[in-house]
Motif scaffolding. Structure first.
Motif, mmCIF file in Angstrom:
data_model
loop_
_atom_site.group_PDB
_atom_site.id
_atom_site.type_symbol
_atom_site.label_atom_id
_atom_site.label_comp_id
_atom_site.label_asym_id
_atom_site.label_seq_id
_atom_site.Cartn_x
_atom_site.Cartn_y
_atom_site.Cartn_z
ATOM 1 N N LEU A 152 0.775 -1.270 0.116
ATOM 2 C CA LEU A 152 -0.018 -0.001 0.053
ATOM 3 C C LEU A 152 0.876 1.125 0.131
ATOM 4 C CD1 LEU A 152 -2.643 -1.096 2.597
ATOM 5 C CD2 LEU A 152 -2.837 -1.196 0.051
ATOM 6 N N CYS A 153 0.371 2.321 -0.565
ATOM 7 C CA CYS A 153 1.047 3.537 -0.631
ATOM 8 C C CYS A 153 0.860 4.283 0.741
ATOM 9 C CB CYS A 153 0.349 4.338 -1.736
ATOM 10 S SG CYS A 153 0.823 6.228 -1.518
ATOM 11 N N PRO A 154 2.066 4.690 1.284
ATOM 12 C CA PRO A 154 2.218 5.049 2.875
ATOM 13 C C PRO A 154 1.091 6.422 2.887
ATOM 14 C CG PRO A 154 4.204 5.372 1.771
ATOM 15 C CD PRO A 154 3.591 4.476 0.652
ATOM 16 N N GLN A 155 0.872 6.971 1.577
ATOM 17 C CA GLN A 155 0.227 8.405 1.778
ATOM 18 C C GLN A 155 -1.193 8.094 1.697
ATOM 19 O OE1 GLN A 155 2.424 11.189 -0.408
ATOM 20 N NE2 GLN A 155 1.287 12.831 0.280
ATOM 21 N N CYS A 156 -1.729 7.483 0.600
ATOM 22 C CA CYS A 156 -3.201 7.357 0.217
ATOM 23 C C CYS A 156 -3.666 5.810 0.452
ATOM 24 C CB CYS A 156 -3.447 7.665 -1.096
ATOM 25 S SG CYS A 156 -2.794 6.536 -2.488
ATOM 26 N N GLN A 157 -2.887 4.952 0.845
ATOM 27 C CA GLN A 157 -3.181 3.865 1.315
ATOM 28 C C GLN A 157 -3.784 2.693 0.018
ATOM 29 O OE1 GLN A 157 -2.426 2.317 4.293
ATOM 30 N NE2 GLN A 157 -1.270 4.273 4.604
ATOM 31 N N SER A 158 -3.490 3.171 -1.122
ATOM 32 C CA SER A 158 -4.086 2.534 -2.218
ATOM 33 C C SER A 158 -3.024 1.473 -2.904
ATOM 34 C CB SER A 158 -4.136 3.347 -3.433
ATOM 35 O OG SER A 158 -3.214 3.978 -3.832
ATOM 36 N N PRO A 159 -3.180 0.318 -3.202
ATOM 37 C CA PRO A 159 -2.241 -0.650 -3.697
ATOM 38 C C PRO A 159 -1.425 -0.210 -4.665
ATOM 39 C CG PRO A 159 -4.590 -1.614 -3.886
ATOM 40 C CD PRO A 159 -4.976 -0.264 -3.555
ATOM 41 N N THR A 160 -0.096 -0.435 -4.641
ATOM 42 C CA THR A 160 0.855 0.276 -5.384
ATOM 43 C C THR A 160 1.968 -0.805 -6.036
ATOM 44 O OG1 THR A 160 0.705 2.374 -4.158
ATOM 45 C CG2 THR A 160 2.491 2.235 -5.590
ATOM 46 N N PRO A 161 2.335 -0.732 -7.234
ATOM 47 C CA PRO A 161 3.327 -1.648 -7.749
ATOM 48 C C PRO A 161 4.736 -1.385 -6.879
ATOM 49 C CG PRO A 161 2.204 -0.678 -9.639
ATOM 50 C CD PRO A 161 1.522 -0.065 -8.238
ATOM 51 N N PRO A 162 5.457 -2.464 -6.628
ATOM 52 C CA PRO A 162 6.567 -1.971 -5.999
ATOM 53 C C PRO A 162 7.570 -1.243 -6.725
ATOM 54 C CG PRO A 162 6.200 -4.297 -5.994
ATOM 55 C CD PRO A 162 5.149 -3.799 -6.973
ATOM 56 N N GLY A 163 7.429 -1.180 -7.951
ATOM 57 C CA GLY A 163 8.721 -0.349 -8.588
ATOM 58 C C GLY A 163 8.202 0.888 -8.153
ATOM 59 N N GLU A 164 7.042 1.587 -8.216
ATOM 60 C CA GLU A 164 6.729 2.737 -7.886
ATOM 61 C C GLU A 164 7.190 3.217 -6.463
ATOM 62 O OE1 GLU A 164 2.546 2.941 -10.849
ATOM 63 O OE2 GLU A 164 2.552 4.064 -8.617
ATOM 64 N N LEU A 165 6.893 2.347 -5.608
ATOM 65 C CA LEU A 165 7.439 2.762 -4.101
ATOM 66 C C LEU A 165 8.941 2.817 -4.211
ATOM 67 C CD1 LEU A 165 4.922 0.251 -2.105
ATOM 68 C CD2 LEU A 165 4.825 2.721 -2.383
#
Length: 184
Positions: A152-165
Motif C-alpha cells: 500500500l502507498c504510505p500516503q493514500c493507502q492504495s495498492p501500489t506496484p513495488p517499482g513505484e514505491l
C-alpha cells in the motif's frame, strides 16, 4: 529468364540499400558536408524523433547561433534526406557525455517501468461485451486481481506496484501531486 550484367544487379542493390537506410544514418553521413568542418567539430547529431533533429553543441553560444540559422540548415539537410525534417533543436545536453543522451533515447522495457507488476499476473480472457455494466464489472474484477497482494502507498493507502514505491516512495498519483506542488 533473362541474364543481367553484374553492374545492373549492383545498381539495383545499391538503390535498395539507400531506400532501406535509416534517415538518421543518412544524416550522419552528410552532416559534415552540409554544415562544414568548423560547425561539424562543434556539433553532434543525437537523434531524429518525430521528424525533429536533436543536435548537441559544444557550447550555449553554438546552440544559440545555430538556432538562428536553422531554417537554412533545414533546407540544405532536407535536400539530402529521404524524409524531410520539420525542425532542429540545438542544446549542450549530451555534448560532454554522449552515452547519457543515448541511454535516455533508448526505450524503457516494461520490466524497468516503475508500475511493472511482474509476470505472475496472468491476463484473463478478454471477451468484448456490449453491456456497459458487465464490462465495468469485468474491469473491476481484473483490477482487484492485479492489485491483490500489492503493498500500500504510505500516503493514500492504495495498492501500489513495488517499482513505484522503490522509485518515489509513494504511488504514482501521490508522486505527481508532490511534483505539481513543487513546481507551483
Amino acid at each position: 529468364m533473362s541474364l543481367k550484367s553484374i553492374n545492373d544487379v549492383l545498381r539495383i542493390l545499391e538503390k535498395q540499400s539507400k531506400w532501406q537506410e535509416q534517415p538518421f544514418q543518412r544524416l550522419l553521413k552528410c552532416w559534415a558536408e552540409v554544415v562544414g568542418p568548423v560547425v561539424a567539430a562543434n556539433t553532434r547529431p543525437l537523434s531524429i524523433q518525430r521528424d525533429v533533429l536533436s543536435v548537441a553543441t559544444s557550447s550555449a553560444a553554438w546552440a544559440q547561433n545555430l538556432t538562428f540559422g536553422r531554417t537554412s540548415l533545414l533546407l540544405k539537410l532536407n535536400k539530402k534526406l529521404p524524409t524531410p525534417l520539420v525542425d532542429i533543436r540545438f542544446s549542450t545536453a549530451g555534448w560532454q557525455n554522449p552515452s547519457v543522451e543515448r541511454k535516455q533515447q533508448q526505450m524503457v522495457s516494461p520490466h524497468e517501468h516503475p508500475s511493472y507488476l511482474g509476470d505472475e499476473i496472468s491476463r484473463p480472457d478478454v471477451t468484448p461485451t456490449k453491456d456497459v455494466n458487465a464490462a465495468f464489472g469485468h474491469w473491476t474484477k481484473i483490477v482487484r486481481l492485479r492489485s491483490h497482494g500489492l503493498p500500500l502507498c504510505p500516503q493514500c493507502q492504495s495498492p501500489t506496484p513495488p517499482g513505484e514505491l522503490q522509485r518515489w516512495e509513494v504511488c504514482s498519483v501521490c508522486a505527481a501531486k508532490q511534483f505539481s506542488k513543487q513546481n507551483s
